[in-house]
Design an enzyme around this catalytic site. Structure first.
Site, PDB file in Angstrom:
ATOM      1  N   LYS A  15      43.933  32.998  29.910  1.00  0.00           N
ATOM      2  CA  LYS A  15      45.159  33.511  30.542  1.00  0.00           C
ATOM      3  C   LYS A  15      44.882  34.150  31.897  1.00  0.00           C
ATOM      4  O   LYS A  15      45.678  34.011  32.818  1.00  0.00           O
ATOM      5  CB  LYS A  15      45.946  34.431  29.609  1.00  0.00           C
ATOM      6  CG  LYS A  15      45.229  35.663  29.137  1.00  0.00           C
ATOM      7  CD  LYS A  15      46.080  36.406  28.117  1.00  0.00           C
ATOM      8  CE  LYS A  15      45.309  37.375  27.264  1.00  0.00           C
ATOM      9  NZ  LYS A  15      44.263  38.182  27.854  1.00  0.00           N
ATOM     10  N   ARG A  90      51.229  43.983  24.947  1.00  0.00           N
ATOM     11  CA  ARG A  90      50.217  43.534  24.002  1.00  0.00           C
ATOM     12  C   ARG A  90      50.669  43.718  22.557  1.00  0.00           C
ATOM     13  O   ARG A  90      49.984  43.289  21.643  1.00  0.00           O
ATOM     14  CB  ARG A  90      48.982  44.380  24.281  1.00  0.00           C
ATOM     15  CG  ARG A  90      47.656  43.909  23.810  1.00  0.00           C
ATOM     16  CD  ARG A  90      47.133  42.736  24.582  1.00  0.00           C
ATOM     17  NE  ARG A  90      45.702  42.642  24.549  1.00  0.00           N
ATOM     18  CZ  ARG A  90      44.936  42.526  25.622  1.00  0.00           C
ATOM     19  NH1 ARG A  90      45.463  42.485  26.819  1.00  0.00           N
ATOM     20  NH2 ARG A  90      43.633  42.422  25.493  1.00  0.00           N
ATOM     21  N   ARG A 127      31.186  33.939  28.735  1.00  0.00           N
ATOM     22  CA  ARG A 127      31.623  34.901  29.756  1.00  0.00           C
ATOM     23  C   ARG A 127      30.744  36.153  29.737  1.00  0.00           C
ATOM     24  O   ARG A 127      30.476  36.747  30.776  1.00  0.00           O
ATOM     25  CB  ARG A 127      33.093  35.289  29.505  1.00  0.00           C
ATOM     26  CG  ARG A 127      33.636  36.209  30.582  1.00  0.00           C
ATOM     27  CD  ARG A 127      35.129  36.375  30.473  1.00  0.00           C
ATOM     28  NE  ARG A 127      35.505  37.238  29.374  1.00  0.00           N
ATOM     29  CZ  ARG A 127      36.757  37.477  28.996  1.00  0.00           C
ATOM     30  NH1 ARG A 127      37.748  36.873  29.614  1.00  0.00           N
ATOM     31  NH2 ARG A 127      37.025  38.279  28.002  1.00  0.00           N
ATOM     32  N   ARG A 133      30.452  41.520  30.824  1.00  0.00           N
ATOM     33  CA  ARG A 133      31.438  42.445  30.254  1.00  0.00           C
ATOM     34  C   ARG A 133      30.928  43.017  28.947  1.00  0.00           C
ATOM     35  O   ARG A 133      30.519  42.286  28.050  1.00  0.00           O
ATOM     36  CB  ARG A 133      32.762  41.694  30.018  1.00  0.00           C
ATOM     37  CG  ARG A 133      33.742  41.934  31.141  1.00  0.00           C
ATOM     38  CD  ARG A 133      35.008  41.186  30.908  1.00  0.00           C
ATOM     39  NE  ARG A 133      35.753  41.654  29.731  1.00  0.00           N
ATOM     40  CZ  ARG A 133      37.004  41.318  29.515  1.00  0.00           C
ATOM     41  NH1 ARG A 133      37.653  40.552  30.360  1.00  0.00           N
ATOM     42  NH2 ARG A 133      37.622  41.771  28.435  1.00  0.00           N
ATOM     43  N   ARG A 144      38.609  41.947  18.642  1.00  0.00           N
ATOM     44  CA  ARG A 144      39.709  41.693  19.575  1.00  0.00           C
ATOM     45  C   ARG A 144      40.587  40.546  19.094  1.00  0.00           C
ATOM     46  O   ARG A 144      41.807  40.552  19.276  1.00  0.00           O
ATOM     47  CB  ARG A 144      39.153  41.423  20.979  1.00  0.00           C
ATOM     48  CG  ARG A 144      38.784  42.729  21.672  1.00  0.00           C
ATOM     49  CD  ARG A 144      37.750  42.556  22.740  1.00  0.00           C
ATOM     50  NE  ARG A 144      38.205  41.735  23.822  1.00  0.00           N
ATOM     51  CZ  ARG A 144      37.412  40.945  24.552  1.00  0.00           C
ATOM     52  NH1 ARG A 144      36.128  40.872  24.272  1.00  0.00           N
ATOM     53  NH2 ARG A 144      37.897  40.262  25.528  1.00  0.00           N
TER      54      ARG A 144
HETATM   55  P1  AMP Z   1      41.794  41.953  28.475  1.00  0.00           P
HETATM   56  O1  AMP Z   1      41.009  41.895  29.752  1.00  0.00           O
HETATM   57  O2  AMP Z   1      43.251  41.700  28.661  1.00  0.00           O
HETATM   58  O3  AMP Z   1      41.178  41.122  27.382  1.00  0.00           O
HETATM   59  O4  AMP Z   1      41.703  43.478  27.965  1.00  0.00           O
HETATM   60  C1  AMP Z   1      40.462  44.111  27.690  1.00  0.00           C
HETATM   61  C2  AMP Z   1      40.694  45.383  26.875  1.00  0.00           C
HETATM   62  O5  AMP Z   1      41.544  46.285  27.611  1.00  0.00           O
HETATM   63  C3  AMP Z   1      41.424  45.162  25.553  1.00  0.00           C
HETATM   64  O6  AMP Z   1      40.529  44.801  24.512  1.00  0.00           O
HETATM   65  C4  AMP Z   1      42.063  46.531  25.338  1.00  0.00           C
HETATM   66  O7  AMP Z   1      41.102  47.480  24.875  1.00  0.00           O
HETATM   67  C5  AMP Z   1      42.449  46.946  26.741  1.00  0.00           C
HETATM   68  N1  AMP Z   1      43.829  46.503  27.090  1.00  0.00           N
HETATM   69  C6  AMP Z   1      44.197  45.573  28.028  1.00  0.00           C
HETATM   70  N2  AMP Z   1      45.529  45.451  28.097  1.00  0.00           N
HETATM   71  C7  AMP Z   1      46.041  46.318  27.173  1.00  0.00           C
HETATM   72  C8  AMP Z   1      47.354  46.657  26.743  1.00  0.00           C
HETATM   73  N3  AMP Z   1      48.445  46.072  27.260  1.00  0.00           N
HETATM   74  N4  AMP Z   1      47.473  47.593  25.769  1.00  0.00           N
HETATM   75  C9  AMP Z   1      46.417  48.207  25.235  1.00  0.00           C
HETATM   76  N5  AMP Z   1      45.143  47.924  25.574  1.00  0.00           N
HETATM   77  C10 AMP Z   1      44.951  47.001  26.541  1.00  0.00           C
END
Ligand code: AMP
Length: 185
Positions: A15, A90, A127, A133, A144
């Site tokens: 995404k 989310r 990744r 990361r 996750r």
């Molecule tokens: P992502 O890069 O979108 O996979 O997000 C990485 C991490 O950031 C997630 O595993 C959450 O811990 C946190 N995170 C990102 N977006 C949100 C959101 N909308 N609500 C809560 N936690 C978030």
């Protein structure tokens, strides 16, 4: 075609990549809450300090913190004509809070990228090697994914007829073409 778009999909589902391409094509900002939170952690801000304990283990950062962060971001001038949201809302509570604050048409189209689970784990482990990361290790990846199924997937029903499903397997260009086709319909 509306320009208030949400990308929804499992971690590692592509995404971020697709949202970036679409933001370039549409000229509206790409708003990734994951990127914003990682920046907050790196800069050791108050938000970053609070968020990091959740992110490390693959849990969601509390809704109030994330909703406030997004509202502040969308108040900036560059978001007046629209945005490509990546990673927010989310869960259904965030979606409700967002709709209460910004209006019920704050998301016009939701693109759901479909990728099967084995591929996701493989992509995320790759990744981890490329980007370093810290939340891309196998235990956190599984966590996750579990959080995605439980918290985020119900948004597909929540957004109902605003949802467009796109096959997320293939080359970046092919997938992008499918996204554009869906948005054009
Ligand atoms: P992502 O890069 O979108 O996979 O997000 C990485 C991490 O950031 C997630 O595993 C959450 O811990 C946190 N995170 C990102 N977006 C949100 C959101 N909308 N609500 C809560 N936690 C978030």
């Amino acid at each position: 075609m509306g320009r208030r778009i949400l990308f929804l999909g499992p971690p590692g589902g592509g995404k971020g990549t697709q949202a970036k391409l679409l933001n370039e094509a549409l000229g509206v900002p790409h708003i990734s809450t994951g990127d914003m939170l990682r920046e907050a952690v790196a800069s050791e801000s108050e938000l970053g300090k609070k968020a990091s304990e959740y992110m490390k283990v693959g849990d969601l950062v509390p809704d109030d913190l994330v909703v406030a962060m997004v509202e502040e971001r969308l108040a900036r001038d560059d978001a007046v004509c629209g945005y490509v949201l990546d990673g927010f809302p989310r869960n259904v509570d965030q979606a409700r809070a967002f709709s209460n604050a910004m209006g019920s048409d704050a998301i016009e189209t939701t693109i759901v990228l479909h990728v099967d689970e084995a591929q996701i784990v493989e992509r995320l482990l790759r990744r981890a090697d490329l980007e370093g990361r810290t939340d891309d290790n196998e235990a956190t990846i599984r966590r996750r994914l579990e959080v995605f199924r439980r918290e985020t997937e119900p948004l597909i029903a929540y957004y109902g007829d605003r949802v467009r499903r796109v096959d997320g397997v293939g080359s970046i260009d092919d997938i992008f073409c499918r996204v554009v086709r869906e948005l054009a319909e």
